[in-house]
Design a protein around this motif. Structure first.
Motif, mmCIF file in Angstrom:
data_model
loop_
_atom_site.group_PDB
_atom_site.id
_atom_site.type_symbol
_atom_site.label_atom_id
_atom_site.label_comp_id
_atom_site.label_asym_id
_atom_site.label_seq_id
_atom_site.Cartn_x
_atom_site.Cartn_y
_atom_site.Cartn_z
ATOM 1 N N ASN A 45 -48.414 -14.999 20.889
ATOM 2 C CA ASN A 45 -49.171 -15.893 19.998
ATOM 3 C C ASN A 45 -50.627 -15.456 19.874
ATOM 4 O OD1 ASN A 45 -47.049 -17.563 19.305
ATOM 5 N ND2 ASN A 45 -47.377 -18.937 21.043
ATOM 6 N N ALA A 50 -51.516 -16.615 16.198
ATOM 7 C CA ALA A 50 -50.886 -17.922 16.041
ATOM 8 C C ALA A 50 -51.691 -18.938 16.851
ATOM 9 C CB ALA A 50 -49.436 -17.883 16.504
ATOM 10 N N THR A 70 -53.228 -14.417 10.799
ATOM 11 C CA THR A 70 -51.849 -14.017 11.079
ATOM 12 C C THR A 70 -51.245 -13.137 9.986
ATOM 13 O OG1 THR A 70 -51.534 -16.054 12.313
ATOM 14 C CG2 THR A 70 -49.550 -14.922 11.575
ATOM 15 N N HIS A 71 -51.473 -13.516 8.728
ATOM 16 C CA HIS A 71 -50.811 -12.751 7.660
ATOM 17 C C HIS A 71 -51.374 -11.342 7.534
ATOM 18 C CE1 HIS A 71 -54.258 -14.507 5.508
ATOM 19 N NE2 HIS A 71 -54.196 -13.441 4.731
ATOM 20 N N ALA A 74 -49.647 -9.123 10.092
ATOM 21 C CA ALA A 74 -48.323 -8.721 9.619
ATOM 22 C C ALA A 74 -48.456 -7.635 8.553
ATOM 23 C CB ALA A 74 -47.572 -9.936 9.063
ATOM 24 N N GLN A 75 -49.423 -7.810 7.661
ATOM 25 C CA GLN A 75 -49.611 -6.815 6.610
ATOM 26 C C GLN A 75 -50.022 -5.461 7.179
ATOM 27 O OE1 GLN A 75 -52.446 -8.755 4.059
ATOM 28 N NE2 GLN A 75 -50.920 -10.144 3.180
ATOM 29 N N VAL A 79 -45.284 -7.053 13.253
ATOM 30 C CA VAL A 79 -44.525 -8.250 12.869
ATOM 31 C C VAL A 79 -43.775 -8.795 14.069
ATOM 32 C CG1 VAL A 79 -42.664 -9.126 11.392
ATOM 33 C CG2 VAL A 79 -44.302 -7.483 10.477
ATOM 34 N N ARG A 80 -43.744 -10.115 14.192
ATOM 35 C CA ARG A 80 -43.107 -10.744 15.342
ATOM 36 C C ARG A 80 -41.842 -11.511 14.938
ATOM 37 N NH1 ARG A 80 -45.930 -16.130 17.501
ATOM 38 N NH2 ARG A 80 -44.196 -15.874 18.949
ATOM 39 N N PHE A 82 -39.440 -15.019 16.656
ATOM 40 C CA PHE A 82 -39.697 -16.185 17.481
ATOM 41 C C PHE A 82 -38.573 -16.417 18.490
ATOM 42 C CE2 PHE A 82 -42.050 -16.750 13.610
ATOM 43 C CZ PHE A 82 -43.272 -17.229 14.046
ATOM 44 N N ARG A 86 -37.235 -19.044 13.557
ATOM 45 C CA ARG A 86 -37.819 -19.884 12.509
ATOM 46 C C ARG A 86 -37.417 -19.297 11.179
ATOM 47 N NH1 ARG A 86 -43.297 -21.487 15.500
ATOM 48 N NH2 ARG A 86 -42.134 -22.195 17.301
ATOM 49 N N ALA A 163 -37.733 -9.550 9.734
ATOM 50 C CA ALA A 163 -38.923 -8.834 10.199
ATOM 51 C C ALA A 163 -38.897 -7.386 9.695
ATOM 52 C CB ALA A 163 -38.989 -8.868 11.723
ATOM 53 N N ALA A 166 -40.120 -6.704 6.190
ATOM 54 C CA ALA A 166 -41.572 -6.679 6.006
ATOM 55 C C ALA A 166 -42.134 -5.273 6.241
ATOM 56 C CB ALA A 166 -42.236 -7.698 6.927
#
Lengths: 250, 302
Positions: A45, A50, A70-71, A74-75, A79-80, A82, A86, A163, A166
């Motif tokens: 997190n 997060a 967070t975004h 990822a970009q 990338v995670r 959960f 989720r 994931a 992405a």
């Protein structure tokens, strides 16, 4: 590729992570284990913002990404997944994958109205990619089912696939096989190895010992908010401190 | 009879538009806007005040839509980065503030409201006017429906529904969720503003009691009944409001209970029907359907 320096986090005076240092090199599969409450998920997190961190730095690709939204993380290709999947439960399985495609023109408001042709072509490529991912996961048959209807193991698989859609360079997997049927566990381990072969890097939290020991190149063991030790699986398994941590010996 | 029917249908169009706006916010993006009626009121009052002060009707309507949308923007920016509940609390409070301000501000008419608002197509003869009005409103509703569909069927709409299901997961996949939420909030509120402008220019007067908070909940209930497809939301809302209106007259046909008992009984019956519906069809009568996707490749041909 990923380097954590002295990450720290407390909740209302209670220190959950007390200085976590960790490094994952490109192309590695690194395990992160430790008894419940050791702070493993909190570390994820903190890496992905997060949760805001109290202290420490996060480096990804020699870039300081500490506190990035967070975004943006990822970009950047990190990338995670959960612990409890989720998923987008009221979307179909294939839509779950398609939504994850990075940098889609059709996700920009004005493009929806101004560039319909381009978006249609992009969607076609995106859908093709999603089918490819479904085949990789062996889930083509459930493509049009709602994600909510999947079994626990399938949900884990779909989250992994999402994931992947992405286009990450590194994945943070939080208990990828928790609650997964034994047959599927081997499947998931196998998929992770294939992906590593394609150049992906992994940091994996897992409690299932035979799984994580067989999968990891190296492991970090956390206990009570700190990294207790680090090493190859056989080294870690032979370490008395690790046993003590799991058995609750102070 | 025919003008009466036209008027019913026209009100139907206004409610349908409200339903489409709230459905965009709640049904697709998961935003709980408990103050939806305030944006309807803002649209109606803006259009009324502007035309009463000499602004041409069409221009006034456009400005009313913009105002309703613009007011939603700061509310969204302030609350949407927090937990979902905050939007609900803030919008609910906002709607009360708007209602009480309207009630107590002299230049917007206070409790009496504003009268003499110019009619849509006012210059036309009174016997054809209702039908022209109806035609125009239904065309606007159809246009809104087409545009809403275009948006929600695009990858953009898919992100909205992803955010509805899990904003955290959407963020973790690289989506800038806050921006999407704000856009959905602004667009839905602008639609409420449009419905308000049409409403004001149709019935010709506005007053605070027309914008009772319960209207928001009527529309929520309508969407629950109808489902989150655009048709479902619109039809569900129409059916529900029609049922509420129709059962109002049942008290007059000689049932052996008092008027006020009946009003309460009616809510009881509606509550029971809702429970049954939710047990049988949780997603509503016309739920949103995802496009079936079939793989078209070489192995399909083989």
């Amino acid at each position: 590729m990923l380097r954590l320096e002295a990450l720290a986090k407390s909740f209302g005076g209670f220190a959950v992570v007390k200085g976590c240092d960790l490094e994952v090199r490109e192309g590695e599969i690194v395990g992160l284990i430790g008894p419940n409450g050791a702070g493993k998920t909190t570390v994820f997190n903190l890496i992905t913002s997060a949760l805001p961190l109290d202290a420490g730095r996060v480096w990804f690709d020699d870039r300081d990404i500490t506190g990035f939204p967070t975004h943006r993380i990822a970009q950047a290709g990190l990338v995670r997944t959960f612990q409890v999947p989720r998923l987008f439960e009221r979307l179909s399985v294939i839509e779950n994958l398609m939504v994850a495609g990075p940098n889609q023109r059709g996700e920009r408001f004005w493009s929806v109205w101004l560039r319909p042709g381009e978006i249609a072509r992009e969607e076609k490529r995106n859908e093709e990619q999603a089918w490819e991912t479904l085949r990789f996961l062996g889930m083509e048959r459930v493509a049009n089912d709602l994600a909510a209807t999947l079994s626990g193991g399938q949900k884990k698989l779909l989250e992994l696939g999402r994931a992947l859609m992405a286009r990450p360079r590194m994945l943070l997997l939080d208990e990828p096989v928790a609650g997964v049927a034994p047959r599927l566990i081997d499947e998931i381990a196998d998929r992770i190895r294939v992906l590593r072969g394609r150049g992906l890097t992994f940091l994996v939290i897992e409690h299932k010992m035979d799984f994580i020991m067989a999968l990891s190149d190296r492991l970090y063991v956390m206990a009570d908010g700190r990294v207790l030790t680090e090493g190859r699986p056989e080294e870690v398994q032979a370490d008395q401190r690790v046993l003590d941590a799991y058995l609750g010996v102070a | 009879m025919a003008p009466y029917l036209a008027s019913l249908l026209l009100f139907g169009g206004i409610y349908a538009m409200l339903a489409l706006g709230l459905n965009l916010q709640w049904g697709h993006t998961g935003l709980v806007n408990l103050g939806f009626v305030a944006f309807f009121a803002l649209g109606a009052y803006s259009a009324a005040l502007l035309t009463l002060n000499g602004v041409p009707l069409l221009v006034a309507a456009v400005i009313a839509v913009v105002i309703a949308g613009l007011v939603a923007y700061p509310l969204g920016r302030l609350t949407l980065r927090l937990q979902d509940d905050y939007l609900a609390i803030v919008t609910f409070g906002f709607a009360e503030v708007v209602r009480i301000l309207l009630l107590n501000t002299r230049w917007v008419g206070g409790a009496d409201g504003l009268t003499g608002i110019p009619q849509l197509f006012g210059p036309l003869a009174a016997d054809v006017r209702p039908f022209i009005q109806l035609g125009a409103v239904l065309m606007v509703v159809a246009l809104v429906l087409v545009l809403a569909r275009r948006l929600t069927e695009s990858p953009y709409g898919r992100v909205l529904r992803a955010i509805r299901d899990s904003a955290e997961a959407a963020r973790s996949l690289g989506k800038e969720t806050e921006g999407y939420k704000v856009v959905a909030l602004v667009l839905g509120s602008a639609l409420a503003g449009l419905a308000g402008a049409i409403y004001a220019h149709y019935i010709g007067y506005v007053s605070p009691d027309q914008f009772d908070p319960s209207l928001t909940f009527l529309i929520f209930t309508g969407i629950v009944i109808g489902g989150s497809s655009h048709w479902g939301a619109a039809v569900g809302t129409l059916v529900f409001i029609a049922a509420m209106e129709a059962t109002r007259f049942l008290g007059d046909v000689g049932l052996p209970i008092s008027q006020s008992d009946f009003a309460q009984l009616r809510l009881l019956v509606i509550g029971l029907l809702l429970i049954v519906l939710m047990q049988r069809k949780r997603e509503g009568l016309w739920p949103y359907r995802h496009r079936e996707r079939v793989r078209v490749t070489r192995d399909a041909a083989a």
